[in-house]
Motif scaffolding. Structure first.
Motif, PDB file in Angstrom:
ATOM      1  N   LEU A 123       0.946  -1.311   0.097  1.00 14.66           N
ATOM      2  CA  LEU A 123       0.141   0.074   0.008  1.00 14.66           C
ATOM      3  C   LEU A 123       0.776   1.113   0.021  1.00 14.66           C
ATOM      4  CD1 LEU A 123      -2.759  -0.985   2.496  1.00 14.66           C
ATOM      5  CD2 LEU A 123      -3.048  -0.545   0.069  1.00 14.66           C
ATOM      6  N   GLY A 124       1.988   1.075   0.716  1.00 16.09           N
ATOM      7  CA  GLY A 124       2.737   2.377   0.858  1.00 16.09           C
ATOM      8  C   GLY A 124       3.539   2.535  -0.703  1.00 16.09           C
ATOM      9  N   ILE A 125       3.877   1.492  -1.327  1.00 12.62           N
ATOM     10  CA  ILE A 125       4.539   1.547  -2.516  1.00 12.62           C
ATOM     11  C   ILE A 125       3.522   1.992  -3.570  1.00 12.62           C
ATOM     12  CG2 ILE A 125       5.671   0.291  -4.415  1.00 12.62           C
ATOM     13  CD1 ILE A 125       6.912  -1.620  -2.058  1.00 12.62           C
ATOM     14  N   ILE A 126       2.203   1.647  -3.477  1.00  9.60           N
ATOM     15  CA  ILE A 126       1.405   2.006  -4.567  1.00  9.60           C
ATOM     16  C   ILE A 126       0.789   3.412  -4.423  1.00  9.60           C
ATOM     17  CG2 ILE A 126      -1.142   1.880  -5.033  1.00  9.60           C
ATOM     18  CD1 ILE A 126      -0.964  -1.065  -4.213  1.00  9.60           C
ATOM     19  N   VAL A 127       0.859   4.142  -3.195  1.00  7.48           N
ATOM     20  CA  VAL A 127       0.535   5.384  -2.917  1.00  7.48           C
ATOM     21  C   VAL A 127       2.057   6.067  -3.346  1.00  7.48           C
ATOM     22  CG1 VAL A 127       0.372   7.342  -1.288  1.00  7.48           C
ATOM     23  CG2 VAL A 127      -0.976   5.133  -1.065  1.00  7.48           C
ATOM     24  N   ALA A 128       3.392   5.588  -3.278  1.00  7.70           N
ATOM     25  CA  ALA A 128       4.387   6.409  -3.493  1.00  7.70           C
ATOM     26  C   ALA A 128       4.535   6.552  -4.904  1.00  7.70           C
ATOM     27  CB  ALA A 128       5.548   5.735  -2.788  1.00  7.70           C
ATOM     28  N   ILE A 129       4.383   5.319  -5.853  1.00 12.42           N
ATOM     29  CA  ILE A 129       4.809   5.304  -7.356  1.00 12.42           C
ATOM     30  C   ILE A 129       3.485   5.391  -8.279  1.00 12.42           C
ATOM     31  CG2 ILE A 129       6.771   4.068  -6.546  1.00 12.42           C
ATOM     32  CD1 ILE A 129       5.799   1.646  -7.924  1.00 12.42           C
ATOM     33  N   THR A 130       2.431   5.221  -7.914  1.00 13.33           N
ATOM     34  CA  THR A 130       1.208   5.458  -8.695  1.00 13.33           C
ATOM     35  C   THR A 130       0.382   6.663  -8.362  1.00 13.33           C
ATOM     36  OG1 THR A 130      -0.236   4.197  -7.613  1.00 13.33           O
ATOM     37  CG2 THR A 130       1.237   2.820  -8.637  1.00 13.33           C
ATOM     38  N   ASP A 131      -0.472   6.879  -9.045  1.00 12.19           N
ATOM     39  CA  ASP A 131      -1.317   7.975  -8.880  1.00 12.19           C
ATOM     40  C   ASP A 131      -2.537   7.824  -7.949  1.00 12.19           C
ATOM     41  OD1 ASP A 131       0.172   9.358 -10.583  1.00 12.19           O
ATOM     42  OD2 ASP A 131      -1.001   8.995 -12.389  1.00 12.19           O
ATOM     43  N   ALA A 132      -2.534   6.457  -7.396  1.00 12.05           N
ATOM     44  CA  ALA A 132      -3.833   5.754  -6.779  1.00 12.05           C
ATOM     45  C   ALA A 132      -3.945   6.610  -5.575  1.00 12.05           C
ATOM     46  CB  ALA A 132      -3.618   4.308  -6.375  1.00 12.05           C
ATOM     47  N   THR A 133      -5.249   6.889  -5.062  1.00  9.12           N
ATOM     48  CA  THR A 133      -5.474   7.486  -3.938  1.00  9.12           C
ATOM     49  C   THR A 133      -6.351   6.676  -3.258  1.00  9.12           C
ATOM     50  OG1 THR A 133      -5.916   9.515  -4.814  1.00  9.12           O
ATOM     51  CG2 THR A 133      -6.817   9.419  -2.495  1.00  9.12           C
TER      52      THR A 133
END
Length: 248
Positions: A123-133
């Motif tokens: 979840l941390g990586i998703i938030v850090a490297i994608t535009d996902a909220t």
């Protein structure tokens, strides 16, 4: 020794066995990160265009989590059962008070801990490297835990029917890969042919995906999907526990 102590002792042994295998530890966390890098950072989503990834990045968060919730328990528990069969380990366990249900509960608990930690990292990586909220939600805890228990049960059954550890890996990949893309993770239902839609509702991963998406993307209650997931997890755990051999 009581039941809790027996489960704790087996879980402790399973945990130490896992952390001693550095390759397993590395790829447990590295594989889903690669998926995020490929689909989240390289391919990118196109909410206004056409093609496979036409939804906002937050829509695909359940898919990223499903990679670890689905693949890891299937392969780890299935391989462990197959390895124990090959080493006649269950014959030795049959001489102890540890029951098959307790054995599977211990290994499911270890997988919940491992995959829970991996999910937080993802979840941390998703938030850090994608535009996902991503909406923080306490619903994620039972959704991930029940998803892991569900696939631990299926993995135990695979370990019983497969003839080797290689057979478990082949079988788990054959089950997990189609499910990953048909269970409302990376492919939206409107992109599937009409004849495939009834299959979507039959896949257990679908209820994990819908629940996580409701909690983290839509901001709605995933109670119904969580209830279905809990029922499926209970059935899968019972089947998996019954499938664990008493002897070899």
């Amino acid at each position: 020794m009581g039941r809790v102590a027996r489960v704790g002792a087996e879980a402790g042994a399973a945990w130490r066995s896992f952390v001693r295998r550095r390759t397993a530890v590395f790829f447990t966390f590295f594989f889903p990160v690669i998926i995020i890098l490929i689909f989240g950072a390289l391919v990118r989503t196109d909410p206004t265009g056409t093609g496979l990834f036409t939804e906002p990045a937050g829509y695909y968060v359940p898919g990223y989590l499903a990679v670890v919730v689905l693949f890891t328990p299937l392969s780890r528990v299935g391989s462990t059962v197959a390895r124990h069969r090959e080493g006649n380990r269950f014959e030795k366990l049959a001489t102890t008070p540890l029951t098959r249900t307790e054995w599977l509960a211990a290994h499911a608990a270890v997988n919940v801990a491992i995959i829970g930690a991996a999910s937080v990292l993802l979840l941390g990586i998703i938030v850090a490297i994608t535009d996902a909220t991503v909406r923080p939600s306490p619903w994620l805890v039972p959704l991930v835990a029940l998803g892991v228990v569900l696939f631990c049960g299926i993995g135990a059954a695979l370990g019983r029917v497969a003839d080797s550890q290689d057979g478990v890996i082949a079988a788990s990949n054959s089950i997990a890969l189609p499910m990953l893309f048909l269970a409302e993770t990376f492919v939206t239902p409107d992109l599937l042919p009409a004849y495939a839609l009834p299959l979507v509702d039959l896949l257990p991963l679908t209820y994990f995906s819908r629940g996580v998406r409701a909690a983290t993307y839509y901001g709605t209650s995933p109670a119904l999907d969580l209830a279905v997931l809990a029922a499926l997890a209970a059935v899968a755990f019972a089947v998996g526990a019954a499938a664990i051999p008493r002897t070899d």
